[in-house]
Structure formats: structure tokens, C-alpha cells
Design a protein around this motif. Structure first.
Motif, PDB file in Angstrom:
ATOM      1  N   GLN A  30       0.813  -1.126  -0.054  1.00 31.93           N
ATOM      2  CA  GLN A  30      -0.152   0.065   0.176  1.00 31.93           C
ATOM      3  C   GLN A  30       0.764   1.216  -0.145  1.00 31.93           C
ATOM      4  O   GLN A  30       0.505   2.242  -0.746  1.00 31.93           O
ATOM      5  N   ALA A  31       1.853   1.192   0.685  1.00 34.23           N
ATOM      6  CA  ALA A  31       2.730   2.475   0.777  1.00 34.23           C
ATOM      7  C   ALA A  31       3.493   2.751  -0.562  1.00 34.23           C
ATOM      8  O   ALA A  31       3.490   3.604  -0.955  1.00 34.23           O
ATOM      9  N   GLU A  32       3.913   1.643  -1.289  1.00 37.17           N
ATOM     10  CA  GLU A  32       4.489   1.876  -2.502  1.00 37.17           C
ATOM     11  C   GLU A  32       3.751   2.300  -3.537  1.00 37.17           C
ATOM     12  O   GLU A  32       4.056   3.320  -4.493  1.00 37.17           O
ATOM     13  N   ALA A  33       2.259   2.067  -3.584  1.00 38.76           N
ATOM     14  CA  ALA A  33       1.412   2.568  -4.129  1.00 38.76           C
ATOM     15  C   ALA A  33       1.083   4.109  -4.345  1.00 38.76           C
ATOM     16  O   ALA A  33       0.540   4.697  -5.010  1.00 38.76           O
ATOM     17  N   HIS A  34       1.778   4.566  -2.868  1.00 32.94           N
ATOM     18  CA  HIS A  34       1.448   6.017  -2.753  1.00 32.94           C
ATOM     19  C   HIS A  34       2.837   6.646  -2.749  1.00 32.94           C
ATOM     20  O   HIS A  34       2.948   7.933  -2.137  1.00 32.94           O
ATOM     21  N   ASP A  35       3.847   5.988  -3.139  1.00 31.07           N
ATOM     22  CA  ASP A  35       5.216   6.637  -3.168  1.00 31.07           C
ATOM     23  C   ASP A  35       5.636   6.990  -1.576  1.00 31.07           C
ATOM     24  O   ASP A  35       6.387   7.933  -1.361  1.00 31.07           O
ATOM     25  N   LEU A  36       5.399   5.910  -0.947  1.00 38.05           N
ATOM     26  CA  LEU A  36       5.887   6.158   0.485  1.00 38.05           C
ATOM     27  C   LEU A  36       6.684   4.791   0.849  1.00 38.05           C
ATOM     28  O   LEU A  36       6.925   3.895   0.125  1.00 38.05           O
ATOM     29  N   VAL A  37       7.482   4.925   1.999  1.00 33.20           N
ATOM     30  CA  VAL A  37       8.373   4.125   2.393  1.00 33.20           C
ATOM     31  C   VAL A  37       7.999   3.205   3.448  1.00 33.20           C
ATOM     32  O   VAL A  37       7.213   4.113   4.209  1.00 33.20           O
ATOM     33  N   VAL A  38       8.219   2.343   4.072  1.00 29.19           N
ATOM     34  CA  VAL A  38       8.111   1.450   5.143  1.00 29.19           C
ATOM     35  C   VAL A  38       9.159   1.256   6.039  1.00 29.19           C
ATOM     36  O   VAL A  38      10.238   1.040   5.608  1.00 29.19           O
ATOM     37  N   GLU A  39       9.079   1.565   7.330  1.00 29.94           N
ATOM     38  CA  GLU A  39      10.303   1.389   8.388  1.00 29.94           C
ATOM     39  C   GLU A  39       9.606   0.336   9.469  1.00 29.94           C
ATOM     40  O   GLU A  39       8.613   0.686  10.227  1.00 29.94           O
ATOM     41  N   PRO A  40      10.045  -0.853   9.472  1.00 29.58           N
ATOM     42  CA  PRO A  40       9.380  -1.668  10.380  1.00 29.58           C
ATOM     43  C   PRO A  40      10.455  -1.577  11.555  1.00 29.58           C
ATOM     44  O   PRO A  40      11.384  -0.996  11.629  1.00 29.58           O
ATOM     45  N   GLY A  41       9.702  -1.831  12.679  1.00 29.17           N
ATOM     46  CA  GLY A  41      10.253  -1.738  14.093  1.00 29.17           C
ATOM     47  C   GLY A  41       9.823  -2.904  15.037  1.00 29.17           C
ATOM     48  O   GLY A  41       9.307  -3.963  14.432  1.00 29.17           O
ATOM     49  N   ARG A  42       9.597  -2.672  16.229  1.00 33.31           N
ATOM     50  CA  ARG A  42       9.344  -3.668  17.120  1.00 33.31           C
ATOM     51  C   ARG A  42       7.936  -3.519  17.314  1.00 33.31           C
ATOM     52  O   ARG A  42       7.236  -2.789  17.952  1.00 33.31           O
TER      53      ARG A  42
END
Length: 277
Positions: free
Chosen positions: A172-184
Motif C-alpha cells: 500500500q505504501a509503495e502505491a502512494h510513493d511512501l516507504v516502510v520502516e518496520p520496528g518492534r
């Protein structure tokens, strides 16, 4: 503290020769504050203020580098008051919020940051439907202004919910030109173009650092660890500190020192401050 190798112990000793040219950069959650179920209650460790003020008097600068909004971490950390004490000693405390997109310092006292990224508002509107489709409707959604964080920590099976959500939110993020930052047990969606590694690079180059210590605990700190490692390869004295937990161990193989959570980080920083000239 536990050194990961004899070379790591030598790197710690090398930092002591840097003295007033040293920059100390620290993550907030899991490093200066404990991880808690409610992110709005993640207050800084009670010993942190005294340790940071003592350390700031011995080094070039201290910086808090966090994924949280700067305003939020200033409040949770009492960092404006700590900054007053640091400034009184003629030194500087920096806060880099939202992975460096927001900036504050104890001398300028104002938060500087960009507008929210394009696509974030649409992503947020679509999020409830996305969560329901992933059987994660009960996930806690934190709107950070420049980012959106989806927390699974309060759910019955946080790890399974995180595993279901990460690929869905990434798409979903990629579809809106956003990036994902996974954490705990959290997936953060934000604009690209800035990360903790770039913050570290700017601290080194703009301040003319003669050495750098970075302490972190989570996947969001990997960029910073990799940047520090690159500078170490060029001869800059550095030390990488992992604030370890049972939940996340990704930083351990990259670290010079492994300590038990925020209390361990502060014990190391206290030792460093007292051994510096």
C-alpha cells in the motif's frame, strides 16, 4: 557492558582519545526510554537527564535521533529542560525527529520540518479497510503528521499480526510513493529521502566530529549503524552500541557493545563521561 570482540574494546578505548571532538547520537525508544504498550507513555529513563548533561560537558555535541515527532520526544524526554542545562555548559543538544525530517536544537529552540508527504493522507484514509482485510482492525494507528505508525503490540498475538501487516502495508505504501520502516511490533509508513544514516553523516560532516558513538535498539537504526561502520572503515573512531532486548536482535551482529536496555545504555554513557578528560 559486553564487547562483541577484542577490536570493539579497542574502539571504545580509541574514543577516549577523541575527547571534546566526540559526537554522541542516541535513539529514543528502547534506548533512552523503555518500550511500553502505549507509545504515549514511553517516558525517558529517570537517570537520563543527569547522564546526558554530564556527558554533554565532555563532548562536542549530543543528539537524539528518533522516528518520533520532535515535539513528542521533547515532551516525553524532558529534553527542553535538559537542553537548558546543556546550553548553560556551552554545549549543544540536538533532536532529530521523524528520522531527521524534523530538527530542533538547544540553541535555536524551534522545530523545523517539511510538509507531510504527498500520498500520506490518502494512505491514511484507506488504512481502516486495509487493516480489516489483514484481520488487524484492532491495531493501534498513530498519526505522526509526517508519517503513520501501525502498532500491533496491544493485540492478542502481536508478532503474527505484524507478520500479516508488513507485506500488506508495504504494498500500500509503495502505491502512494511512501516507504516502510518496520520496528518492534510496529510498521511505520513515511516519505523517503531521509533516514538515520543521513542524520549521522550530517552530524559528522557539519560538526566536524573527530569520533562518533551511536546507540540504538531496532531495525530503524540499521541505516545509522551502516553509516557509522563506513566511517569507521575510513579511520574515524566510532562505537556502535546495541540496547538489547528479547524482542529484537537485528543490531547485535553490527554492534561493538551490547547492553541491557536503556539502563545499560546510560551506564555505558556514564562510564564514558567519567573517563573522558
Amino acid at each position: 557492558m559486553q564487547f562483541t570482540s577484542p577490536e570493539a574494546e579497542q574502539r571504545y578505548d580509541a574514543l577516549l582519545t577523541v575527547g571534546a571532538g566526540l559526537v554522541v547520537a542516541l535513539d529514543f525508544d528502547g534506548t533512552l526510554s523503555p518500550i511500553v504498550d502505549d507509545p504515549e507513555q514511553a517516558h525517558i529513563h529517570p537517570d537520563a537527564g543527569d547522564v546526558l548533561v554530564e556527558l554533554a560537558g565532555k563532548v562536542l555535541a549530543v543528539a537524539v535521533v528518533t522516528g518520533r515527532p520532535a515535539r513528542q520526544v521533547l515532551d516525553l524526554g524532558g529534553l527542553e529542560e535538559i537542553g537548558d542545562a546543556v546550553a548553560a555548559a556551552g554545549k549543544e543538544l540536538y533532536v532529530f525527529g521523524q528520522y531527521g525530517n524534523e530538527r530542533w536544537s538547544s540553541s535555536r529552540r524551534t522545530i523545523v520540518g517539511p510538509r507531510p508527504p504527498q500520498g500520506l493522507a490518502t494512505f491514511l484514509r484507506e488504512l481502516p479497510r486495509t487493516l480489516r482485510a489483514a484481520d488487524a482492525a484492532d491495531a493501534y494507528v498513530e498519526d505522526k503528521g509526517l508519517a503513520v505508525a501501525v502498532h500491533t503490540r496491544r493485540m492478542p498475538d502481536p508478532e503474527s499480526a505484524f507478520a500479516r501487516l508488513l507485506p500488506v502495508l508495504s504494498e500500500q505504501a509503495e502505491a502512494h510513493d511512501l516507504v516502510v520502516e518496520p520496528g518492534r511490533n510496529v510498521v511505520e509508513v513515511r516519505s523517503g529521502g531521509m533516514d538515520k544514516g543521513l542524520v549521522v553523516e550530517r552530524l559528522i560532516t557539519q560538526l566536524g566530529a573527530k569520533g562518533l558513538l551511536f546507540a540504538g535498539d531496532d531495525l530503524g537504526d540499521v541505516d545509522a549503524f551502516e553509516t557509522v561502520t563506513a566511517y569507521a572503515g575510513e579511520g574515524l573512531p566510532t562505537l556502535l552500541v546495541c540496547s538489547a532486548s528479547d524482542e529484537q536482535s537485528a543490531l547485535v551482529p553490527l554492534s561493538d557493545v551490547v547492553v541491557p536496555g536503556p539502563a545499560g545504555v546510560l551506564a555505558l554513557l556514564r562510564d564514558l563521561a567519567r573517563r573522558l578528560p
